[in-house]
Scaffold this motif. Structure first.
Motif, PDB file in Angstrom:
ATOM      1  N   ILE A 172      -5.575  16.194  19.727  1.00 31.50           N
ATOM      2  CA  ILE A 172      -4.370  16.086  19.031  1.00 31.50           C
ATOM      3  C   ILE A 172      -3.320  15.518  20.150  1.00 31.50           C
ATOM      4  CG2 ILE A 172      -2.218  16.151  17.726  1.00 31.50           C
ATOM      5  CD1 ILE A 172      -3.904  18.183  16.187  1.00 31.50           C
ATOM      6  N   PHE A 173      -2.214  14.026  20.364  1.00 31.51           N
ATOM      7  CA  PHE A 173      -1.945  14.082  21.540  1.00 31.51           C
ATOM      8  C   PHE A 173      -0.205  14.590  21.312  1.00 31.51           C
ATOM      9  CE2 PHE A 173      -5.123  11.293  22.025  1.00 31.51           C
ATOM     10  CZ  PHE A 173      -5.709  11.457  23.258  1.00 31.51           C
ATOM     11  N   GLY A 174      -0.129  15.796  21.731  1.00 27.95           N
ATOM     12  CA  GLY A 174       1.796  16.099  21.840  1.00 27.95           C
ATOM     13  C   GLY A 174       3.095  14.942  22.068  1.00 27.95           C
ATOM     14  N   LYS A 175       2.587  14.292  22.926  1.00 23.27           N
ATOM     15  CA  LYS A 175       3.733  13.525  23.423  1.00 23.27           C
ATOM     16  C   LYS A 175       3.230  12.170  23.800  1.00 23.27           C
ATOM     17  CE  LYS A 175       5.415  17.119  25.980  1.00 23.27           C
ATOM     18  NZ  LYS A 175       6.040  17.771  27.388  1.00 23.27           N
ATOM     19  N   PRO A 176       4.384  11.043  23.420  1.00 20.60           N
ATOM     20  CA  PRO A 176       3.983   9.185  23.757  1.00 20.60           C
ATOM     21  C   PRO A 176       3.754   9.369  24.920  1.00 20.60           C
ATOM     22  CG  PRO A 176       5.897   9.746  22.952  1.00 20.60           C
ATOM     23  CD  PRO A 176       5.737  11.168  23.242  1.00 20.60           C
ATOM     24  N   PRO A 207      -1.066   7.037  16.816  1.00 21.31           N
ATOM     25  CA  PRO A 207      -0.103   7.417  16.750  1.00 21.31           C
ATOM     26  C   PRO A 207      -0.034   9.379  16.929  1.00 21.31           C
ATOM     27  CG  PRO A 207       0.111   6.742  14.703  1.00 21.31           C
ATOM     28  CD  PRO A 207      -1.739   6.344  15.449  1.00 21.31           C
ATOM     29  N   VAL A 208       1.491   9.572  17.629  1.00 19.04           N
ATOM     30  CA  VAL A 208       1.930  10.935  18.649  1.00 19.04           C
ATOM     31  C   VAL A 208       1.835  12.223  17.419  1.00 19.04           C
ATOM     32  CG1 VAL A 208       4.083  11.077  18.251  1.00 19.04           C
ATOM     33  CG2 VAL A 208       2.952  12.871  20.274  1.00 19.04           C
ATOM     34  N   GLN A 209       0.649  13.207  17.869  1.00 23.23           N
ATOM     35  CA  GLN A 209       0.486  14.498  17.118  1.00 23.23           C
ATOM     36  C   GLN A 209      -0.319  13.849  15.744  1.00 23.23           C
ATOM     37  OE1 GLN A 209       4.388  16.378  15.807  1.00 23.23           O
ATOM     38  NE2 GLN A 209       5.041  16.358  17.789  1.00 23.23           N
ATOM     39  N   GLN A 210      -1.082  12.875  15.963  1.00 23.11           N
ATOM     40  CA  GLN A 210      -2.373  12.824  14.819  1.00 23.11           C
ATOM     41  C   GLN A 210      -3.775  12.765  15.961  1.00 23.11           C
ATOM     42  OE1 GLN A 210      -1.737   9.085  12.629  1.00 23.11           O
ATOM     43  NE2 GLN A 210      -4.251   8.584  13.621  1.00 23.11           N
ATOM     44  N   GLU A 211      -4.657  13.030  14.990  1.00 21.38           N
ATOM     45  CA  GLU A 211      -5.882  13.920  15.888  1.00 21.38           C
ATOM     46  C   GLU A 211      -6.702  12.176  16.014  1.00 21.38           C
ATOM     47  OE1 GLU A 211     -10.226  16.972  15.643  1.00 21.38           O
ATOM     48  OE2 GLU A 211      -8.057  16.338  13.154  1.00 21.38           O
ATOM     49  N   ASP A 238      -0.362  23.888  20.252  1.00 21.91           N
ATOM     50  CA  ASP A 238      -0.024  23.835  18.329  1.00 21.91           C
ATOM     51  C   ASP A 238      -0.941  23.095  17.595  1.00 21.91           C
ATOM     52  OD1 ASP A 238       1.635  21.832  18.939  1.00 21.91           O
ATOM     53  OD2 ASP A 238       3.718  23.111  18.750  1.00 21.91           O
ATOM     54  N   GLY A 239       0.193  23.024  16.352  1.00 23.52           N
ATOM     55  CA  GLY A 239      -0.393  22.322  15.439  1.00 23.52           C
ATOM     56  C   GLY A 239      -0.661  21.180  14.589  1.00 23.52           C
ATOM     57  N   HIS A 240       0.655  20.310  15.991  1.00 24.98           N
ATOM     58  CA  HIS A 240       0.997  19.613  16.396  1.00 24.98           C
ATOM     59  C   HIS A 240       0.590  18.451  17.373  1.00 24.98           C
ATOM     60  CE1 HIS A 240       3.912  19.069  12.764  1.00 24.98           C
ATOM     61  NE2 HIS A 240       2.708  18.581  12.867  1.00 24.98           N
ATOM     62  N   GLY A 241      -0.102  19.641  18.495  1.00 28.83           N
ATOM     63  CA  GLY A 241      -0.751  18.762  19.913  1.00 28.83           C
ATOM     64  C   GLY A 241       0.209  19.169  21.150  1.00 28.83           C
ATOM     65  N   LEU A 242       0.997  19.961  20.891  1.00 27.64           N
ATOM     66  CA  LEU A 242       1.913  20.075  22.372  1.00 27.64           C
ATOM     67  C   LEU A 242       1.814  21.267  22.620  1.00 27.64           C
ATOM     68  CD1 LEU A 242       5.719  19.557  19.971  1.00 27.64           C
ATOM     69  CD2 LEU A 242       4.371  17.971  21.479  1.00 27.64           C
TER      70      LEU A 242
END
Length: 475
Positions: A146-150, A62-66, A288-292
């Motif tokens: 962490i991936f910020g975008k799908p 899933p996006v924003q998961q390490e 950032d912390g969500h990978g963006l």
């Protein structure tokens, strides 16, 4: 998208061998990829080796998961013929240290090196004293990102460097103690091969952070050496999620290869292992912390310092003028050794050969004398970029003094009462680890003379004093 790594373009996905469940709902897809590399070995030239990359990455996340951590192992296979060639050239071991190869990952936000716990790497060197095929093994554990975008992420491999320990010993400056000779071979994947290790599908989720950090400020150099740059930059901001890290990208400005990168959590970084006296491009991306990831910050174009030589041993030519007389041609040598405790500092000996000077006293009396130069202390030197500065002290003696061709009977002990301080500086023409060439010059005060018999007062009246010039050409 395909990624260029060290001049080689990546291609499609390898076959999946098995799928192992892991916590969090993702699954590791274990793969083994076998590639052929051409390695430039010292002494024997280009040779083929077989390299096996074993890895395990999730097929989707899933996006924003390490991304879960996974092991990555490289095995370099050496056939018996190559082992025999290496042994005959005094090689004892061969290894593929994890610091010498890179795994890259490309996702919808760009390409970066895959973070890895290199400190936990396990390296097994191939001992070339054994006959037959040998294998060098290196392992590390990847972490994140962490991936910020799908979208789709692609993991690729590329060039590597093999390290070899030889049975040869050489003296190591400045102590001269014996040190073992290490050699290396750069290896590139043969063209036309698929360098992709895994393809990961990044799936979308609801309620995700959509605001990336602002662009970091342009990096500024606060310290530079021949092989390193110390940088600082203004921090990024993010209204939704705090900035978690910065990735510093850097590469030689003239290179078309993919950049190297370094991850830090603060707003400063030290780049190591750079090429001396080379222009580099440097830029920073915030995450950032969500990978963006932010847009790349402004690029800095900067140059590393020239390499400092271990020693300087040059013949020299030059000239000096004393008391407004004609230029006196000089020859000699400058031999300096690097100071082991202080970078770019040297000490050693300046030797100037005897020379003949021609002067005019009182505007009409022609005087000739043979000059000698006796060092009063060690010569010291320093390098600041491409500027060499030297400091010497010489007692200057005069013999065979003649006026109108008549010997003035000044004896053999005629000399300056104190050493002349010779401080010179100037640009280097060439500068490498093996030495340098340079043109240095300066002006100096000639102290008064003593022990010159009745002629002492005339020497001190017409020769001693300031504003004498000295120019030396080293090498």
């Amino acid at each position: 998208m395909p990624v260029r790594v060290g001049g080689v373009t990546t291609a499609a996905l390898t076959g999946l061998l098995s799928v192992v469940p892991i916590p969090g709902g993702a699954a590791l897809a274990e793969t083994t990829k076998t590639l052929t590399y051409t390695c430039a070995f010292p002494h024997i030239g280009d040779r083929k080796v077989r390299v096996e990359h074993e890895s395990g990455f999730p097929a989707h996340i899933p996006v924003q998961q390490e991304m879960p951590a996974s092991a990555f192992t490289t095995r370099v296979r050496l056939d018996a013929g190559l082992v025999d060639e290496l042994v005959r050239n005094d090689e004892l071991t061969l290894s593929a240290p994890t610091t010498s190869w890179t795994v890259r990952i490309t996702d919808p936000q760009g390409t970066e090196e895959l973070p890895a716990e290199r400190g936990s790497a396990r390296d097994t060197a191939a001992w070339l004293t054994e006959l037959g095929e040998q294998t060098a093994v290196s392992s590390l554990r990847t972490q994140g990102p962490i991936f910020g975008k799908p979208g789709e992420a692609r993991v690729t491999t590329g060039p590597l460097r093999l390290s070899m320990m030889t049975s040869r010993w050489v003296p190591v400056p400045p102590s001269g103690l014996p040190g073992i000779v290490m050699e290396s071979a750069d290896c590139a994947p043969d063209p036309g091969q698929d360098l992709t290790l895994a393809v990961i599908q990044i799936t979308d989720v609801d309620g995700k952070d959509t605001t990336p950090p602002t662009r970091p400020g342009p990096p500024l150099v606060t310290e530079r050496t021949a092989t390193s740059l110390y940088l600082r930059w203004a921090r990024s901001t993010d209204p939704e999620t705090p900035v978690a890290k910065y990735r510093v990208f850097y590469k030689p400005a003239a290179s078309d290869a993919e950049p190297h990168s370094l991850v830090v959590t603060g707003t400063a970084a030290r780049l190591l292992g750079l090429k001396p006296d080379t222009e580099h491009l440097v830029w920073v991306v915030a995450t950032d912390g969500h990978g963006l990831r932010s847009e790349p910050g402004a690029r800095l174009r900067t140059r590393t310092a020239p390499e400092s030589p271990l020693s300087i041993a040059n013949p020299l030519t030059g000239s000096t003028t004393i008391g407004g007389g004609a230029p006196i041609e000089l020859t000699g040598t400058l031999k300096l050794a690097a100071n082991a405790s202080t970078a770019n500092r040297f000490s050693g000996d300046l030797k100037l050969d005897p020379a003949t000077g021609r002067f005019t006293f009182a505007g009409f009396v022609p005087v000739t004398a043979d000059l000698t130069f006796t060092p009063a202390e060690k010569t010291t030197a320093s390098l600041a970029g491409r500027t060499l500065s030297t400091s010497s002290a010489m007692t200057i003696g005069l013999t065979s003094i003649k006026a109108f061709g008549i010997d003035m009977d000044a004896g053999t002990e005629c000399r300056t009462a104190s050493p002349a301080r010779l401080d010179l500086s100037g640009p280097t023409r060439t500068q490498t680890r093996d030495g340098l060439t340079a043109d240095v010059s300066g002006r100096y005060v000639l102290p008064g003379f003593e022990n010159c018999g009745p002629f002492t007062r005339f020497l001190n009246l017409f020769l001693a004093g300031p504003d004498n010039s000295l120019t030396l050409r080293l090498g």
